[in-house]
Motif scaffolding. Structure first.
Motif, short mmCIF file in Angstrom:
data_model
loop_
_atom_site.label_atom_id
_atom_site.label_comp_id
_atom_site.label_asym_id
_atom_site.label_seq_id
_atom_site.Cartn_x
_atom_site.Cartn_y
_atom_site.Cartn_z
N TYR A 3 8.34 59.02 -17.23
CA TYR A 3 7.10 58.54 -17.78
C TYR A 3 6.62 59.38 -18.84
N TYR A 42 9.96 47.89 -18.21
CA TYR A 42 9.10 46.67 -18.18
C TYR A 42 7.69 47.06 -18.92
N SER A 43 7.20 47.95 -18.20
CA SER A 43 5.85 48.43 -18.45
C SER A 43 5.69 48.77 -19.66
N TRP A 44 6.63 49.59 -20.40
CA TRP A 44 6.42 49.87 -21.83
C TRP A 44 6.39 48.89 -22.73
N TYR A 82 5.04 45.71 -22.16
CA TYR A 82 3.37 45.19 -22.32
C TYR A 82 2.56 46.36 -22.97
#
Length: 363
Positions: free
Chosen positions: A10, A74-76, A78
């Motif tokens: 992270y 995946y978060s990155w 968005y």
């Protein structure tokens, strides 16, 4: 993989956080992320050192399938999309009153979109999942480099460490000469790959299924839509958007090409017959297992294993002692690559040592 290591991935989100903090404070603080990436991170990387540990073989399949690691990438995807929208908002409505602030902010954004973003796109683009491949293309769209999806997977991974690969730097080739070769020949080769694919389908190169037509059009359309939206909101043509998006994209894919240069400098596979080369193994890419920078780059620096096993997920990439090792992590090495005499002085002896060992191994 321990909980601290899992949390370490992270750390990539620290980079955009510093861009935002630097902008909010203003002035020379817009260079905060540049200071962190090219001075503080190399120092910490050197101080913490390397991590040669690998995920045990019996746990590889389990760790590889843990959704936790996919959730980060995946978060990155968005996040990067929203981050680009925020950056455009800053360019139009923000308080970048001086040229030096514009420069610092734009370089900082490119370190996010190129330094981290393209790394994530690279990871996702190698996977079988249609969703992950789609996310890869979305990220590449934001930096105007969608052809990388074709050229990297179907070109570079086939031709790596051969004279035919635009993304493999030759011995004594400066980064600047390499940049021209890799950018333009890579783009042209992606068109060639699509033409060959369509020929097998008995379709012309201009057929609607030519991905290069779409990959060349969509980024321009994305910028045009952003420009139109902000221009309507401002009631005049907002020229700052296309200028900003062009510059940040140029800087972003230049970071990618710096990484390509570092990863493959001077290493060539043996030609065992005309046009046929030995199999790619972990000795055919430069490797770095520096712990901290590998967190930020999703273990991209364990590049030797990636080329030998392209489908492997980042969390289970192995360190190979037999691979040629870089003396430092990518943040340090790409700075050195910008100064050819220093780069050649540092890397040519290591390259010659590799050639000697490789020739001896081949007999």
């Amino acid at each position: 993989m321990g909980p601290l290591k899992k949390l370490g991935f992270y750390s990539a989100f620290i980079i955009p956080a510093l861009v935002i903090i630097g902008y909010r404070i203003g002035g020379w603080w817009n260079y905060l992320v540049i200071l962190d990436v090219f001075i503080l991170l190399p120092l910490i990387d050197h101080w913490v050192g390397t991590d040669f540990s690998n995920v045990p073989k019996e746990r590889k399949s389990i760790v590889s399938e843990e959704y936790y690691y996919r959730f980060i990438t995946y978060s990155w995807t968005y996040f990067q999309f929203v981050f680009i929208l925020w950056a455009c908002y800053v360019v139009v409505y923000g308080t970048l009153d001086h040229l030096y602030e514009w420069i610092g902010f734009t370089v900082g954004v490119s370190l996010v979109t190129g330094g981290i973003g393209i790394t994530v796109a690279h990871e996702l683009g190698h996977k079988k999942s249609a969703l992950e491949r789609f996310y890869s293309k979305v990220i590449l769209m934001t930096v105007g480099y969608m052809h990388f999806y074709i050229e990297h997977n179907r070109g570079h991974h086939v031709q790596v460490a051969t004279p035919d690969d635009p993304a493999t730097a030759f011995k004594n080739e400066s980064f600047y000469a390499f940049w021209v070769k890799s950018v333009f020949k890579g783009w042209l080769h992606a068109w060639h790959l699509e033409k060959v694919r369509l020929q097998k389908m008995n379709k012309p190169w201009y057929y609607i299924q030519n991905q290069m037509i779409w990959y060349s059009t969509i980024p321009a359309l994305f910028v045009a839509i952003l420009t139109l939206i902000f221009s309507l909101l401002q009631s005049h043509f907002v020229w700052e958007i296309p200028v900003f998006m062009t510059i940040q994209s140029l800087l972003a894919f230049t970071l990618l090409e710096l990484v390509n240069y570092v990863e493959h400098y001077g290493i060539l596979r043996k030609e065992i017959s005309p046009g046929k080369f030995e199999k790619v193994t972990p000795i055919h890419s430069w490797n770095s297992s520096h712990l901290v920078s590998n967190f930020f780059l999703f273990q991209l620096q364990r590049h030797s294993d990636h080329h030998a096993n392209a489908i492997k997920r980042y969390q289970v990439l192995d360190h190979y002692a037999k691979s040629p090792q870089l003396p430092a992590g990518y943040p340090t090495m790409i700075l050195i690559a910008l100064v050819p005499p220093i780069w050649f002085h540092l890397m040519n002896p290591r390259l010659e040592k590799w050639h000697g060992a490789h020739s001896a191994a081949l007999g």
